[in-house]
Write a protein that holds these residues in place. Structure first.
Motif, mmCIF file in Angstrom:
data_model
loop_
_atom_site.group_PDB
_atom_site.id
_atom_site.type_symbol
_atom_site.label_atom_id
_atom_site.label_comp_id
_atom_site.label_asym_id
_atom_site.label_seq_id
_atom_site.Cartn_x
_atom_site.Cartn_y
_atom_site.Cartn_z
ATOM 1 N N ALA A 204 -2.789 -34.550 -14.329
ATOM 2 C CA ALA A 204 -3.754 -35.339 -15.055
ATOM 3 C C ALA A 204 -3.282 -36.791 -14.579
ATOM 4 N N ARG A 205 -2.388 -37.056 -13.589
ATOM 5 C CA ARG A 205 -1.827 -38.220 -13.122
ATOM 6 C C ARG A 205 -2.777 -38.820 -12.175
ATOM 7 N N LYS A 206 -3.990 -39.300 -12.498
ATOM 8 C CA LYS A 206 -5.038 -39.652 -11.186
ATOM 9 C C LYS A 206 -5.448 -40.956 -11.635
ATOM 10 N N LEU A 207 -5.517 -42.141 -10.666
ATOM 11 C CA LEU A 207 -5.651 -43.439 -11.098
ATOM 12 C C LEU A 207 -6.657 -44.026 -10.365
ATOM 13 N N VAL A 208 -7.632 -44.494 -10.957
ATOM 14 C CA VAL A 208 -8.769 -45.068 -10.473
ATOM 15 C C VAL A 208 -8.833 -46.687 -10.833
ATOM 16 N N THR A 209 -8.749 -47.829 -10.236
ATOM 17 C CA THR A 209 -8.681 -49.057 -10.711
ATOM 18 C C THR A 209 -9.715 -49.871 -9.975
ATOM 19 N N ASN A 210 -9.706 -51.276 -10.487
ATOM 20 C CA ASN A 210 -10.700 -52.241 -10.026
ATOM 21 C C ASN A 210 -10.374 -52.615 -8.487
#
Length: 320
Positions: A204-210
């Motif tokens: 679950a440790r998946k990051l999408v940022t600006n």
């Protein structure tokens, strides 16, 4: 008007202001001459200014150049910035090329004091240059967002303490005591962040940022960086249509649960991306602090508070 002409106009105006004020000095300078005033320090970013306040305590008077939720990558200095630098004894910067405007500003201000590079000694992540990005800076060598790893923040505050002690040796013991206290708080932050992510399943440790501001954070806490709306370490690049389509596909393929907007950037593209990918967008009061801190007087107006906010928001959203 191009940036160089804007800068020259600002520099000229500031020079006139400084000249007009010569002889009277600032309150900090006047007190220093009498031996009783706080050390006048200019700090560039909100993060660095907060570090200086914590290390310097009542013995420093901090002028913060970049205000909360202002993008530091393309900042344009003002006449007031030049006057503050001209009156300071110490200038503290974040470093790693984040403040591209600072050297010429210091030169225009006629500053002759000490410049403290708080990034000195930090192990840097390699940057990248996305060939498909429009407007990206050529030759991005290293990621400047070093403070998102609290271990790097410890190096930064140690550099700041050394710089303040060199400028004001009589207060060195106080600066050292403040450093020890604040370093313990940084250790506590790091441990709390680790514990929070330990409770989150690895898949679950998946990051999408600006934009690509969280590389050190991702590396420290074992996250997977899926991608960013702005495909660059700075904020001047733009996502092409193909890149947008590819990122949407990657979000779906990896099972990333959210797109995180950032406090200092408009959320519209992040919202559009999240809609296309069919995932949550985290914005508004829950937006991450990527390049900035929150408003003064709020918990998020401090480095510790902003980083705790980021971790709480990310873990909550990814836990789903």
């Amino acid at each position: 008007m191009d940036r160089q002409r804007i800068f020259r106009a600002a520099a000229t105006a500031a020079a006139l202001t400084v000249i007009a004020g010569c002889g009277s000095g600032t309150p900090d300078e006047g007190g220093a001459a009498a031996g009783g005033a706080a050390l006048a320090v200019v700090a560039t970013t909100p993060e660095v200014a907060d570090f200086v306040r914590n290390v310097g305590g009542a013995d420093v008077a901090v002028t913060q150049i970049i205000k909360p939720n202002v993008d530091p990558h393309d900042y344009e200095p003002t006449p007031a910035d030049l006057q503050a630098i001209a009156s300071a004894k110490v200038v503290v910067k974040s470093g790693v090329g984040l403040e591209e405007w600072l050297d010429r500003t210091i030169e225009s201000a006629g500053f002759r004091g000490a410049v403290v590079d708080s990034s000195r000694g930090v192990t840097l992540r390699e940057g990248h240059e996305d060939e498909g990005a429009a407007g990206g800076h050529e030759g991005e060598d290293h990621d400047p967002h070093i403070w998102h790893d609290p271990r790097n923040a410890k190096i930064m505050v140690a550099n700041i303490e050394a710089g303040l002690a060199a400028a004001e040796p009589g207060k060195a013991a106080a600066f050292q005591a403040n450093l020890a206290r604040y370093t313990a708080e940084l250790d506590r932050l790091d441990a709390d962040n680790e514990a929070a992510f330990a409770r989150l399943p690895k898949d679950a440790r998946k990051l999408v940022t600006n934009h690509d501001a969280f590389g050190y954070y991702v590396q420290r806490y074992g996250l997977e960086f899926v991608g960013s709306v702005i495909p660059s370490l700075d904020t001047s690049a733009e996502l092409s249509g193909k890149q947008l389509t590819d990122l949407v596909a990657k979000i779906k393929a990896t099972g990333a649960k959210a797109v995180f907007a950032e406090s200092s950037l408009p959320p519209k593209t992040a919202e559009a991306l999240a809609r296309q990918a069919g995932v949550e967008v985290v914005a508004g009061e829950d937006a991450l602090f990527g390049d900035s801190l929150g408003e003064p007087g709020t918990p998020e107006g401090t480095y510790l508070g902003a980083e705790r906010h980021n971790t709480q928001v990310i873990v909550t959203a990814l836990a789903g």
